[in-house]
Design an enzyme around this catalytic site. Sequence first.
Site, PDB file in Angstrom:
ATOM      1  CB  CYS A  71      -0.944   0.074   1.197  1.00 59.27           C
ATOM      2  SG  CYS A  71      -2.042  -1.321   1.355  1.00 59.27           S
ATOM      3  NE  ARG A  77       4.692   1.715  -0.023  1.00 60.67           N
ATOM      4  CZ  ARG A  77       5.758   1.533   0.731  1.00 60.67           C
ATOM      5  NH1 ARG A  77       6.935   1.907   0.284  1.00 60.67           N
ATOM      6  NH2 ARG A  77       5.678   0.993   1.914  1.00 60.67           N
ATOM      7  CD1 TRP A  80      -0.188  -6.261  -3.184  1.00 57.31           C
ATOM      8  CD2 TRP A  80      -0.480  -6.944  -1.072  1.00 57.31           C
ATOM      9  NE1 TRP A  80       0.136  -7.591  -3.125  1.00 57.31           N
ATOM     10  CE2 TRP A  80      -0.035  -8.038  -1.846  1.00 57.31           C
ATOM     11  CE3 TRP A  80      -0.728  -7.139   0.275  1.00 57.31           C
ATOM     12  CZ2 TRP A  80       0.177  -9.305  -1.303  1.00 57.31           C
ATOM     13  CZ3 TRP A  80      -0.531  -8.400   0.822  1.00 57.31           C
ATOM     14  CH2 TRP A  80      -0.074  -9.473   0.031  1.00 57.31           C
ATOM     15  CG  ASN A  88       1.326   0.511   4.285  1.00 60.37           C
ATOM     16  OD1 ASN A  88       0.981  -0.665   4.124  1.00 60.37           O
ATOM     17  ND2 ASN A  88       2.553   0.937   4.035  1.00 60.37           N
ATOM     18  N   GLY A  89      -0.687  -1.221   6.577  1.00 63.27           N
ATOM     19  CA  GLY A  89      -0.366  -2.071   7.720  1.00 63.27           C
ATOM     20  C   GLY A  89      -1.554  -2.951   8.051  1.00 63.27           C
ATOM     21  CD  GLU A 113      16.804 -13.193  -8.031  1.00 63.55           C
ATOM     22  OE1 GLU A 113      16.275 -13.771  -7.071  1.00 63.55           O
ATOM     23  OE2 GLU A 113      16.400 -12.091  -8.454  1.00 63.55           O
ATOM     24  CE  LYS A 118      13.439 -11.010 -10.307  1.00 62.91           C
ATOM     25  NZ  LYS A 118      14.094 -10.947  -9.028  1.00 62.91           N
ATOM     26  CD  GLU A 142       9.662 -11.384  -8.962  1.00 60.02           C
ATOM     27  OE1 GLU A 142       8.959 -10.963  -8.032  1.00 60.02           O
ATOM     28  OE2 GLU A 142      10.895 -11.282  -8.960  1.00 60.02           O
ATOM     29  CG  HIS A 159      18.357 -36.922  -6.007  1.00 58.65           C
ATOM     30  ND1 HIS A 159      18.776 -38.202  -5.731  1.00 58.65           N
ATOM     31  CD2 HIS A 159      19.481 -36.192  -6.224  1.00 58.65           C
ATOM     32  CE1 HIS A 159      20.095 -38.241  -5.752  1.00 58.65           C
ATOM     33  NE2 HIS A 159      20.553 -37.035  -6.050  1.00 58.65           N
ATOM     34  CE  LYS A 195      11.274  -2.995  -5.394  1.00 54.08           C
ATOM     35  NZ  LYS A 195      11.966  -4.010  -6.199  1.00 54.08           N
TER      36      LYS A 195
HETATM   37  O1  M6R Z   1      12.720  -5.471   0.216  1.00 51.61           O
HETATM   38  P1  M6R Z   1      13.243  -6.857   0.407  1.00 51.61           P
HETATM   39  O2  M6R Z   1      14.544  -7.072  -0.255  1.00 51.61           O
HETATM   40  O3  M6R Z   1      13.290  -7.261   1.854  1.00 51.61           O
HETATM   41  O4  M6R Z   1      12.180  -7.786  -0.285  1.00 51.61           O
HETATM   42  C1  M6R Z   1      12.279  -9.170  -0.222  1.00 51.61           C
HETATM   43  C2  M6R Z   1      11.375  -9.827  -1.227  1.00 51.61           C
HETATM   44  O5  M6R Z   1      10.037  -9.499  -0.983  1.00 51.61           O
HETATM   45  C3  M6R Z   1      11.719  -9.432  -2.663  1.00 51.61           C
HETATM   46  O6  M6R Z   1      13.050  -9.697  -2.957  1.00 51.61           O
HETATM   47  C4  M6R Z   1      10.822 -10.186  -3.652  1.00 51.61           C
HETATM   48  O7  M6R Z   1      11.127 -11.544  -3.629  1.00 51.61           O
HETATM   49  C5  M6R Z   1      10.964  -9.611  -5.058  1.00 51.61           C
HETATM   50  N1  M6R Z   1       9.673  -9.502  -5.687  1.00 51.61           N
HETATM   51  C6  M6R Z   1      11.790 -10.439  -5.955  1.00 51.61           C
HETATM   52  O8  M6R Z   1      11.918  -9.903  -7.221  1.00 51.61           O
END
Ligand code: M6R
Length: 613
Positions: free
Chosen positions: A2, A27, A79, A105-106, A486, A490, A493, A509, A608
């Site tokens: 948010c 956000r 969000w 927010n929260g 990673e 990527k 997502e 395995h 984010k």
């Molecule tokens: O702000 P942060 O690095 O703590 O965030 C951690 C994860 O939420 C963040 O890396 C998330 O996995 C991303 N969407 C990956 O691209």
Amino acid sequence: MCGIVGYIGKRSACDILINGLKRLEYRGYDSAGVALNYNAQLTIAKQKGKVAALEAHICNDVSHDAVEKACSGIAHTRWATHGLPTEENAHPHRDNSGRVALVHNGIIENYAALRKQLEKKGSSFSSETDTEVLAHLVGSFYSDDLLGAVSEALKMVEGTYGVAVLANDSPDEMIVARKGSPLVVGMGSDESIIASDVSAIVAHTQQVIYLQDGDVARISATGAEIYTLDQCVVDRNISSVEWEIGAVEKSGYDHFMLKEIFEQPSALENTIRGRLDKVQGTAVLSGLNLTPRDMASIKRLVIVACGTSMHAGMVSKYLFEGLADMPTSVEQAAEFRYCNPLVGADDFVVAVSQSGETADTLAAVRESIQKGALVAGLCNVVGSTIARETGRGIYLHAGPEIGVASTKAFTAQVIVLLMMALKFGRRRRLSREAGLMISREIEQIPAMIEKVLEQNEAIAKIAEKYAQVEHAFFIGRGILYPAALEGALKLKEISYIHAEGYQAAELKHGPIALLQESTPVVALLNDIPGKEKTLGNVAECRARKAPVLGIVTEGDLATAESVDDVIWVPQCSVYAAPIISVVALQLLSYHIARIRGCEIDQPRNLAKSVTVE
Ligand code: M6R
């Protein structure tokens, strides 16, 4: 999670709020809304979906007077946590009388109990949200002292909040407060802008106050008075934001993600600048604030992080154990506090977080501090909660990252962790010559990334071949295993292709059962130790007819012949290999998502910074 923005000043608030929301949309983007305080009335407009939908609605359906003449207002991009992403659940929410509106927010954890109490007293609710309960609670305390009413309401709340509140009959003030969700106050000339992060503020001013947990503030056009919930005055410093508005614009790129991928060479130069001692072959990381005694007493490194940041942490296990003989464990922050973490005075806990606000990472930080460990934060966002609560750490200096998929933060995190490993290594076992060699290698990384970026068009072409698959595997060994994780993260997502990262030998395995002609395997085959073994695993995949796309070191023709397609990356040491390979995988995912027509910067269901458990 948010985004909140609020304005109070002499200009028309609506445009400023909408533009602020656009900057904060990363956000959360389920719904958006605005409340404008004009002529002793709160005009509220909300829409399901993105800020553009809200903007169109305001243009067509909302009183022009309020839109043009209101000089104070609050706005929100959501969000969803409690309740579906609908117009009813969108913020701002009002109290029963309609005198008070707020954005939040929260999470109000005790909202159900509070709601029952309020219902007994006659409140009726129009949404399923926890936030509306807070609006009613503030309204129940409000007669003519909004600051007092917000403070009293917040004392009854369990959970987290960043909140901004308006009252129709108090047009010259806005009350804001924070606990666990960030809130920044921008100090303009004859105006104040509040937001959940500075990206919504820098267009107006670079002078900001980062509110701290427990602060409640009365904001007016002339500044901020800050108090505790018990109304004791507190003093907070004004800071200067280091970057300007260009940093949060696309600057000609189609997407923030692409811009941020291409920014990596310069971002990493900023990360490295001034941090390498080229005489002693070590790193200068004064923010860690470690005495020689601390350095000697640390027996173990514990990384706590989530998502991409955790993958950066996983890379660092190989770095700390390889360069500094330092036992390193990497913990999923979300699990940490629920499994009796055995950390204490001999442990150095490093929280890795781009945003510095991730709820699970923050909770792991608090748990570690409480258990007596030395704790440092490795964050990108200056003034973020993790950076402040750890009190020691290293900023990435990678510049704002807007794309929801983390890119430059990952490479900057790995570089910082590599510099940390170098520093510990030099104290423990590395010779000056070895240290100098590693620091020279670190300095070369931005140029190596440039070379990967030169492959952009070739990678886009390869992406065409793989864009329509439904499943994909990513494999790597050793330090390239987290790079495989990673790469898979990527791809899933932003393109919504189901992708899994595996240690290359693990595939046989179980997961190998899934391989077939339509299931490609992306193999990290940089020319570093372990490559020959991964080539063996590649052969196993190809024997099951899975097409293999190799990330291969320039000139390594023999390896290239063992795979179906190749993305070339420059020759490098084992330390740089995960960084440059991940840059290639970022581009691959980006192009696949682009070809599939996905919302690259704002993938579905994501936000984010994840400020809820
Ligand atoms: O702000 P942060 O690095 O703590 O965030 C951690 C994860 O939420 C963040 O890396 C998330 O996995 C991303 N969407 C990956 O691209």
